[in-house]
Design a protein around this motif. Structure first.
Motif, PDB file in Angstrom:
ATOM      1  N   ALA A  59       1.149  -1.019   0.227  1.00  0.00           N
ATOM      2  CA  ALA A  59       0.167  -0.048  -0.169  1.00  0.00           C
ATOM      3  C   ALA A  59       1.348   1.098   0.262  1.00  0.00           C
ATOM      4  O   ALA A  59       1.149   2.160  -0.435  1.00  0.00           O
ATOM      5  CB  ALA A  59      -1.128   0.300   0.698  1.00  0.00           C
ATOM      6  N   ALA A  60       1.786   1.159   0.852  1.00  0.00           N
ATOM      7  CA  ALA A  60       2.638   2.107   1.101  1.00  0.00           C
ATOM      8  C   ALA A  60       3.690   2.997  -0.210  1.00  0.00           C
ATOM      9  O   ALA A  60       3.498   4.239  -0.902  1.00  0.00           O
ATOM     10  CB  ALA A  60       4.126   2.114   2.258  1.00  0.00           C
ATOM     11  N   LEU A  61       3.734   1.367  -0.998  1.00  0.00           N
ATOM     12  CA  LEU A  61       4.733   1.690  -2.039  1.00  0.00           C
ATOM     13  C   LEU A  61       3.547   2.516  -3.244  1.00  0.00           C
ATOM     14  O   LEU A  61       3.883   2.871  -4.439  1.00  0.00           O
ATOM     15  CB  LEU A  61       5.328   0.477  -2.914  1.00  0.00           C
ATOM     16  N   ARG A  62       2.283   1.714  -3.385  1.00  0.00           N
ATOM     17  CA  ARG A  62       1.383   2.003  -4.552  1.00  0.00           C
ATOM     18  C   ARG A  62       0.792   2.985  -3.982  1.00  0.00           C
ATOM     19  O   ARG A  62       0.484   4.402  -5.016  1.00  0.00           O
ATOM     20  CB  ARG A  62       0.312   1.132  -4.222  1.00  0.00           C
ATOM     21  N   ALA A  63       1.320   4.008  -3.081  1.00  0.00           N
ATOM     22  CA  ALA A  63       0.753   5.354  -2.342  1.00  0.00           C
ATOM     23  C   ALA A  63       2.244   6.362  -2.538  1.00  0.00           C
ATOM     24  O   ALA A  63       1.901   7.531  -2.561  1.00  0.00           O
ATOM     25  CB  ALA A  63       0.582   5.846  -1.141  1.00  0.00           C
ATOM     26  N   GLY A  64       3.061   5.789  -3.590  1.00  0.00           N
ATOM     27  CA  GLY A  64       4.477   6.590  -3.674  1.00  0.00           C
ATOM     28  C   GLY A  64       5.374   7.195  -2.630  1.00  0.00           C
ATOM     29  O   GLY A  64       6.248   8.147  -3.121  1.00  0.00           O
ATOM     30  N   LYS A  65       5.526   6.558  -2.013  1.00  0.00           N
ATOM     31  CA  LYS A  65       6.200   6.261  -0.509  1.00  0.00           C
ATOM     32  C   LYS A  65       6.894   5.366  -1.294  1.00  0.00           C
ATOM     33  O   LYS A  65       7.077   4.075  -0.242  1.00  0.00           O
ATOM     34  CB  LYS A  65       5.310   6.337   0.413  1.00  0.00           C
ATOM     35  N   HIS A  66       9.107   5.946  -0.289  1.00  0.00           N
ATOM     36  CA  HIS A  66      10.119   4.941  -0.341  1.00  0.00           C
ATOM     37  C   HIS A  66       9.253   3.863   1.799  1.00  0.00           C
ATOM     38  O   HIS A  66       8.398   4.588   1.774  1.00  0.00           O
ATOM     39  CB  HIS A  66      10.866   5.742   0.370  1.00  0.00           C
ATOM     40  N   VAL A  67      10.022   2.981   1.144  1.00  0.00           N
ATOM     41  CA  VAL A  67       9.709   2.136   2.429  1.00  0.00           C
ATOM     42  C   VAL A  67      10.713   1.514   3.320  1.00  0.00           C
ATOM     43  O   VAL A  67      11.485   1.461   2.539  1.00  0.00           O
ATOM     44  CB  VAL A  67       9.041   1.059   1.856  1.00  0.00           C
ATOM     45  N   LEU A  68      10.183   1.852   4.181  1.00  0.00           N
ATOM     46  CA  LEU A  68      12.039   0.291   5.101  1.00  0.00           C
ATOM     47  C   LEU A  68      10.886   0.071   6.302  1.00  0.00           C
ATOM     48  O   LEU A  68      10.146   0.037   6.390  1.00  0.00           O
ATOM     49  CB  LEU A  68      12.347   0.898   6.345  1.00  0.00           C
ATOM     50  N   GLY A  69      10.697  -1.651   5.528  1.00  0.00           N
ATOM     51  CA  GLY A  69       9.713  -2.222   6.156  1.00  0.00           C
ATOM     52  C   GLY A  69      10.866  -2.935   7.434  1.00  0.00           C
ATOM     53  O   GLY A  69      12.006  -3.817   7.048  1.00  0.00           O
ATOM     54  N   GLU A  70       9.680  -3.599   8.999  1.00  0.00           N
ATOM     55  CA  GLU A  70      10.400  -3.823   9.825  1.00  0.00           C
ATOM     56  C   GLU A  70      11.020  -5.177   9.123  1.00  0.00           C
ATOM     57  O   GLU A  70       9.920  -6.382   8.360  1.00  0.00           O
ATOM     58  CB  GLU A  70       9.840  -3.990  10.661  1.00  0.00           C
TER      59      GLU A  70
END
Length: 335
Positions: A84-95
């Motif tokens: 969901a975060a990637l589709r919202a255009g956000k970079h992601v640091l996932g635990e």
């Protein structure tokens, strides 16, 4: 260059204790907001961290003043909210683990790459400088040819209601403490590791999840890696690399306090030396690396994909039949 504006999905313990302070301390990041489905929990966490509170993860992802998100939710929710975060255009640091399914991990890597976004898994120990020193010693032949590897990460028994005892939330020792020795083996022996044997032992409340494990891996040359992990043990956090001419031992290898001088010991036939290395904050190093990667759009580290495949093979080799975690089950707990 402007600081990377960070939002956090969830109020997990690791976020409150370690990551939120690091986002505030890093000059390359700005902590903007933290979200929870529980408004009170969001307010409490945000107040302590000096940022805004948001009710609901979708509301945070919709904000245009956030460039990247950190996802410290239960493992069963990682794939859903990283996607969901990637589709919202956000970079992601996932635990860690990024997901509990290698196919889902590969899908998210492809989605990030196709969107020009950075995706990182929050395995922090690889950013501590002590391990670069060890790699250099091995590469320079300080212990001769590598003959074997051993790593252990175990922690004392948790509270009975801890999410790591809940299979529906992605609990279990393999997904929690097991990630560390598996990643360490990949870090030092490379990606071509195969599972020679694995045991996962159930325990804890209702004996619902694996609370300990032992794994034997081997590379294409026959070098073996012996790994131990658990959630019901005396604390241990170490690895050893045996060579034809020496041995390197690293204690407090995976979660060292920021002020603790590294404990790296080099033993050879006629000598033993404790290397004098400066303390380092691996959490801050991890955050700084994430910010730098977001600026360049760096792809996911291939070690994350190799780790996902290896964890899945370990799970299968151990004959573990517990049901796979589901996002639906994980939504029953607010974070």
């Amino acid at each position: 260059m402007d600081a990377l504006r960070i939002g956090v999905l969830g109020c997990a313990d690791i976020a409150r204790r370690r990551m939120l302070p690091a986002f505030r301390a890093c000059p390359d990041t700005e902590l903007v907001a933290v979200a929870s489905r529980d408004p009170g929990r969001a307010e409490e966490t945000a107040a302590a961290a000096g940022c805004e509170a948001v009710t609901g993860y979708d509301a945070l992802l919709a904000r245009p003043d956030i460039d990247a998100v950190y996802v410290p939710l239960p493992a069963a929710l990682h794939a859903t909210w990283v996607r969901a975060a990637l589709r919202a255009g956000k970079h992601v640091l996932g635990e860690k683990p990024l997901t509990t399914d290698p196919a889902a991990t590969a899908e998210l890597a492809a989605l990030a790459a196709g969107s020009g976004l950075t995706l990182r898994e929050n395995v922090m120990f690889v950013h501590h400088p002590q391990h670069a020193v060890v790699r250099r010693l091995v590469a320079d032949g300080a212990i001769g040819e590598v003959r074997g590897f051993r790593a252990a990460f175990t922690v004392p028994r948790l509270a009975d209601d801890d999410i790591r005892y809940d299979p529906a939330l992605g609990g279990g020792a393999l997904w929690d403490t097991g990630v560390y020795p598996v990643r360490a083996a990949l870090h030092f022996l490379g990606p071509g590791l195969e599972v020679a044997g694995a045991v996962l032992t159930r325990g804890g409340p209702g004996r619902a999840v694996d609370t300990s494990g032992a794994v034997l891996l081997r590379d294409v040359t026959g070098v073996a890696a012996q790994l131990t992990f658990g959630l019901d043990h005396a604390y241990r956090s170490s690895y050893e690399i045996w060579g034809s001419a020496g041995l390197i031992t690293v204690d407090r290898a995976f979660t060292p306090p920021a002020g603790l001088p590294p404990r790296v010991r080099l033993e050879r036939r006629d000598s033993a030396e404790d290397l004098a290395l400066p303390p380092a904050d691996q959490v801050l190093h991890t955050v700084a690396d994430f910010a730098a990667a977001c600026r360049t759009g760096a792809p996911l580290d291939p070690a994350v994909l190799a780790q996902a495949r290896l964890l899945d093979r370990i799970h299968r080799a151990a004959g573990n039949t517990r049901p796979a975690p589901t996002a639906a089950a994980a939504t029953e707990r607010p974070t």
